[in-house]
Design a protein around this motif. Sequence first.
Motif, PDB file in Angstrom:
ATOM      1  N   UNK A   1       0.835  -1.197   0.000  1.00  0.00           N
ATOM      2  CA  UNK A   1       0.000   0.000   0.000  1.00  0.00           C
ATOM      3  C   UNK A   1       0.871   1.249   0.000  1.00  0.00           C
ATOM      4  N   UNK A   2       0.397   2.275  -0.685  1.00  0.00           N
ATOM      5  CA  UNK A   2       1.076   3.579  -0.667  1.00  0.00           C
ATOM      6  C   UNK A   2      -0.024   4.628  -0.698  1.00  0.00           C
ATOM      7  N   UNK A   3       0.116   5.627   0.145  1.00  0.00           N
ATOM      8  CA  UNK A   3      -0.920   6.651   0.254  1.00  0.00           C
ATOM      9  C   UNK A   3      -0.338   8.011  -0.107  1.00  0.00           C
TER      10      UNK A   3
ATOM     11  N   UNK B   1      -5.448   9.370  -0.672  1.00  0.00           N
ATOM     12  CA  UNK B   1      -5.790   8.442  -1.752  1.00  0.00           C
ATOM     13  C   UNK B   1      -4.833   7.253  -1.644  1.00  0.00           C
ATOM     14  N   UNK B   2      -5.397   6.065  -1.516  1.00  0.00           N
ATOM     15  CA  UNK B   2      -4.550   4.886  -1.313  1.00  0.00           C
ATOM     16  C   UNK B   2      -4.368   4.110  -2.615  1.00  0.00           C
ATOM     17  N   UNK B   3      -3.159   3.651  -2.863  1.00  0.00           N
ATOM     18  CA  UNK B   3      -2.873   2.746  -3.982  1.00  0.00           C
ATOM     19  C   UNK B   3      -2.501   1.420  -3.357  1.00  0.00           C
ATOM     20  N   UNK B   4      -3.217   0.374  -3.767  1.00  0.00           N
ATOM     21  CA  UNK B   4      -3.083  -0.910  -3.081  1.00  0.00           C
ATOM     22  C   UNK B   4      -2.866  -2.047  -4.083  1.00  0.00           C
ATOM     23  N   UNK B   5      -1.917  -2.913  -3.753  1.00  0.00           N
ATOM     24  CA  UNK B   5      -1.763  -4.159  -4.489  1.00  0.00           C
ATOM     25  C   UNK B   5      -2.281  -5.280  -3.583  1.00  0.00           C
TER      26      UNK B   5
ATOM     27  N   UNK C   1       2.248  -1.246  -7.893  1.00  0.00           N
ATOM     28  CA  UNK C   1       2.855   0.042  -7.538  1.00  0.00           C
ATOM     29  C   UNK C   1       4.137   0.248  -8.339  1.00  0.00           C
ATOM     30  N   UNK C   2       4.325   1.459  -8.908  1.00  0.00           N
ATOM     31  CA  UNK C   2       5.566   1.717  -9.663  1.00  0.00           C
ATOM     32  C   UNK C   2       6.756   1.792  -8.703  1.00  0.00           C
ATOM     33  N   UNK C   3       7.893   1.249  -9.114  1.00  0.00           N
ATOM     34  CA  UNK C   3       9.055   1.174  -8.210  1.00  0.00           C
ATOM     35  C   UNK C   3      10.304   1.779  -8.842  1.00  0.00           C
ATOM     36  N   UNK C   4      11.200   2.216  -7.994  1.00  0.00           N
ATOM     37  CA  UNK C   4      12.517   2.640  -8.481  1.00  0.00           C
ATOM     38  C   UNK C   4      13.382   1.401  -8.637  1.00  0.00           C
TER      39      UNK C   4
ATOM     40  N   UNK D   1       5.955   9.779  -6.465  1.00  0.00           N
ATOM     41  CA  UNK D   1       5.808  10.905  -7.387  1.00  0.00           C
ATOM     42  C   UNK D   1       4.798  10.583  -8.484  1.00  0.00           C
ATOM     43  N   UNK D   2       4.913   9.368  -9.019  1.00  0.00           N
ATOM     44  CA  UNK D   2       3.984   8.953 -10.084  1.00  0.00           C
ATOM     45  C   UNK D   2       2.562   8.795  -9.558  1.00  0.00           C
ATOM     46  N   UNK D   3       2.460   8.283  -8.336  1.00  0.00           N
ATOM     47  CA  UNK D   3       1.128   8.116  -7.749  1.00  0.00           C
ATOM     48  C   UNK D   3       0.478   9.478  -7.541  1.00  0.00           C
ATOM     49  N   UNK D   4       1.301  10.458  -7.125  1.00  0.00           N
ATOM     50  CA  UNK D   4       0.768  11.798  -6.918  1.00  0.00           C
ATOM     51  C   UNK D   4       0.231  12.377  -8.224  1.00  0.00           C
ATOM     52  N   UNK D   5       0.939  12.074  -9.319  1.00  0.00           N
ATOM     53  CA  UNK D   5       0.473  12.582 -10.612  1.00  0.00           C
ATOM     54  C   UNK D   5      -0.897  12.015 -10.961  1.00  0.00           C
ATOM     55  N   UNK D   6      -1.068  10.747 -10.654  1.00  0.00           N
ATOM     56  CA  UNK D   6      -2.374  10.133 -10.908  1.00  0.00           C
ATOM     57  C   UNK D   6      -3.436  10.797 -10.031  1.00  0.00           C
ATOM     58  N   UNK D   7      -3.087  10.930  -8.745  1.00  0.00           N
ATOM     59  CA  UNK D   7      -4.037  11.539  -7.806  1.00  0.00           C
ATOM     60  C   UNK D   7      -4.340  12.983  -8.203  1.00  0.00           C
ATOM     61  N   UNK D   8      -3.317  13.693  -8.694  1.00  0.00           N
ATOM     62  CA  UNK D   8      -3.490  15.092  -9.092  1.00  0.00           C
ATOM     63  C   UNK D   8      -4.556  15.279 -10.160  1.00  0.00           C
ATOM     64  N   UNK D   9      -4.748  14.242 -10.954  1.00  0.00           N
ATOM     65  CA  UNK D   9      -5.727  14.350 -12.032  1.00  0.00           C
ATOM     66  C   UNK D   9      -7.148  14.030 -11.550  1.00  0.00           C
ATOM     67  N   UNK D  10      -7.273  13.839 -10.254  1.00  0.00           N
ATOM     68  CA  UNK D  10      -8.585  13.541  -9.691  1.00  0.00           C
ATOM     69  C   UNK D  10      -8.875  14.476  -8.525  1.00  0.00           C
TER      70      UNK D  10
END
Lengths: 588, 588
Positions: B511-513, B526-530, B564-567, B575-584
């Motif tokens: 999970x990443x929030x 906003x939570x991103x969950x696998x 979840x995208x990883x380095x 950062x990528x998750x924030x971009x997704x969230x930013x569009x909502x």
Amino acid sequence: MGGKSAQGCIFASTKFMQRKHKRKLLKIIGHTVENLLRNLALLDNNNAYKKHLDKKSANFTALSPLTFIDRTAKVYPNHTAVVHGNIRRNWAETYQRCQQMASALSKYGIGVGDTVSLIAPNIPEHFELHFAVPMCGAVLNSINTRLDSESFAFILEHAEAKVLFVDKEFSGMVTKALDMLPNDFLVIDIDDVNWQDGELIGSTDYEAFLETGDQHYNWQPPSDEWDAISLNYTSGTTGDPKGVVYHHRGAYLNAVSNAMSWGMQQHPVYLWTLPMFHCNGWCFPWTVALMAGVNVCLRHVQADAIFDLIKSEEVNYFCGAPIVLNMLNLADSSLKSGIEHKVKVMTAGAPPPAQVIEGMEALGFEVTHVYGLTETYGPSVVCAWHDDWSKQSPKNQARLKSRQGVRAPMLDGLMVADPDTLIPIPQDGKTIGEIFMQGNLVMKGYLKNPKTTEKAFKGGWFQSGDLAVWHPDGYIEIKDRSKDIIISGGENISSIEIEDVLYRHPLVQEAAVVAMKHEKWGETPCAFVTLKLAETCTEQDLIDFCRAHMAHFKAPTRVVFGELPKTSTGKTRKFELREIADNNTASE
Amino acid sequence: MGGKSAQGCIFASTKFMQRKHKRKLLKIIGHTVENLLRNLALLDNNNAYKKHLDKKSANFTALSPLTFIDRTAKVYPNHTAVVHGNIRRNWAETYQRCQQMASALSKYGIGVGDTVSLIAPNIPEHFELHFAVPMCGAVLNSINTRLDSESFAFILEHAEAKVLFVDKEFSGMVTKALDMLPNDFLVIDIDDVNWQDGELIGSTDYEAFLETGDQHYNWQPPSDEWDAISLNYTSGTTGDPKGVVYHHRGAYLNAVSNAMSWGMQQHPVYLWTLPMFHCNGWCFPWTVALMAGVNVCLRHVQADAIFDLIKSEEVNYFCGAPIVLNMLNLADSSLKSGIEHKVKVMTAGAPPPAQVIEGMEALGFEVTHVYGLTETYGPSVVCAWHDDWSKQSPKNQARLKSRQGVRAPMLDGLMVADPDTLIPIPQDGKTIGEIFMQGNLVMKGYLKNPKTTEKAFKGGWFQSGDLAVWHPDGYIEIKDRSKDIIISGGENISSIEIEDVLYRHPLVQEAAVVAMKHEKWGETPCAFVTLKLAETCTEQDLIDFCRAHMAHFKAPTRVVFGELPKTSTGKTRKFELREIADNNTASE
């Protein structure tokens, strides 16, 4: 003359480096030991709030008014800082000059514990030295320009001045003082382009000396906020001037307290009518830096110049004794007309008479009455105004405003008490007691004068020497000034000092000096003298004798001959003499 | 419930006496040793400014905001201090209640090092406890009323609360918290006459407990200005709340700094929109006492109540997050009409959007943007306005005002620097670095958390965790909030805390929030969950799970399922998750 060259000081910079390291080292030692102590002294082992929560660089900085100019120069670099004739400098330029001067002093070998003296009017250099001198760790000693050469010499020697800045208007008197001194120190002329008279007597001048400094000097705040920042001599009630030491903490807090007492807004335009040598201009150099204001300089207190500047620079704040306000009141109406904006005036030294307040308010000037002593960083008591007082009659308002008031925001304690028991007197507006102050706006002490310091701080309060009543609303009102002080033109004159001179006259058997009202100066000394048996001399003889041995403004204006009234224990009843003097007013 | 009786504490008053003596003794020891040290540490035997010029009672007082209420109550006793419904109390009455409450606490056995906790809205009692608790030497711990019972329990236990004051609106949640705690401590109800709902759960109530105190209690200032005055829990970036400790010196200085940042005039009428539990209301209880203002209380932040009070009480100052300002903007025009006077608003938490500023200014409200953290006593950075900016276009003004700005008057150091080297970044408006603060407005540290304190103060600066650029004019602008914080309704939510809860769900693999924009709350999690292989559950399942295990306002509003995208080193690319969230944008 009397100067050591600013050049070729091979050891100076080494000394400076050692100092810098020592200060850093001391700071580290200081913090470590303090923290150790805190933990040791605890006794209370259960107090989690005292564990692992020590002072560190991240969360502790010594309070110092030097931080004000640093912030203002960075936040408002292009705002005007200083106006003097055609000279206009912004805060970035002014700050850079301060840093560069601090560097020059430092390179010359000046640092912590050194005194830098200054004899100058209210010009930009005087303002700059309020920052430059403490930036290199040294102590600013701004000397009353109206003193005589003997007093200059006494102060320079007692303060152990390492450097003396002198404006050429005063070089004549200073030359005489330097001739009396065995010490050899650096004399730096201030060659103000807006002033022509007077000789240059130093081995260098301000601008040339400034050039020897580094513009990007990395000054350090004091290692301890209790470190001295300035030294101000007061005549006090005893003969020799006493050196009142201010520290960074007190200067910081009084600068803030000034702004609060006055409800001062950001970017004040402050006119320098009050001498900067007087309690460091009541700490206003530091207040103006804090508030990112404009310092409008003024060499001489003259009505035309003051009104011109109020109009041309839109001055909205200035300080001055009631006699200055009275001078403005009496000025020609052509000077007074044309002021469209509000001006706030702070006055002290004597209660402003009703007609002065009314005259000021007719001009749109709002008067705040404050009170303090050199020992309290200037004003530390304020007649804080209540809005509903404004509804009262002008006479009542003047009566309310003539009271000295309550403690300023940053003064911690103020009381009127019995000077022997320190028990507060009743707040009945009748009983007379002595004024006592306590806290962070009380001086560090008198330099090299532990006995007098101890006496002044006896019982845990600073004893002001002023007598007052305490009103039911908590406001204090001075009823009788401490018995030996005459306030002439806003400056303290010690009656004892005059008596000492009179006693040196071969024909004088006994002398007592008290204050007499004066149309222009507020007060002037009036001497009562008993001559030796079968001897005669004139009033003018004694006045001339005094003028030859002390600053002219201190010499008595009147001399009355006769027997002095005494108490049963043989003390002179000055109270009776004051009554006689009260029935007279001098005008010359 | 959960309460120890306030009566019959035979040992309490003895303990108090011992404490009082110990504090006096400690003060004397402290001064003596400090002076000894100063003289010892000198090395420089020639420094006359450090000889016989020690701290004494006459010239040193610990800085404490308690001195503000003492002065204001004496100078302006009849001025209104508190307004709450039909309750109106002046400064004399309010001060007397504070003294009496301090006495009651002291009699009960509360003193130096003890924690007094409080869960209450912005009502008079909350204001009074800001003075009463430190007056008896104890530490005020005002807790976020929006937390869940588990957080209440954690804080009360970690803070080692000896007394808990609780407003009956929150007694339900508090009862659950008390059930989780082994300790038995005194619970005192606040039974607000202006609020009906909720049970009384304590063994006494505020007014009854107050009666046990002495109205003329002679409280003492802290023996050391470094002593703790309050304890404020922040969620921070890691799981458990951290207890930020404030001291008297910092509270004093930030109270003054607030007034200066805002150009606050004497006798402000201050509306309590900002929670007092939030960094002690940014230290404004102490600022309002300093400025002899009026505290206009407010239980709930609602547009109608706010506009009514602004009009009826002539409120001219209030603080609030941009979402509060937006709520006022969107209010019915009938509410907004009829405000004749100027209102100053301070906002923080997020840059105020252009339309918010414009809307506010159309109402005659002047917005000041500030920035700070719980660790810096609330606002310690201010977007100090330049008069000539007012000539620019509304769009440019909004852009300038959206920047966090420069250090507040009493903050000593502010920089944007490389977090590893602490080298300041170029002031080019482009390079991103981390914000660091230094000096007297930085907390004492985290309670019982030396490791985290040390880490926060690494390198001699406080590391804010916020990323910013530094503009050529010296103003800083946050570009990316410290990566793990979501600011919802002005309150910090740690994404890690939410992630921890999500990880406790049996079906969640990863999970990443991150923050997502929210129409009402500014941001929402906003939570991103696998999910674990071959498992399924719904968005609502996970939201419900979170709401069952943490404060409702902290639970995510959206859950997105997927990889979840990883380095390259395996870290989640938030950062990528924030971009997704930013569009909502969420709206519920």
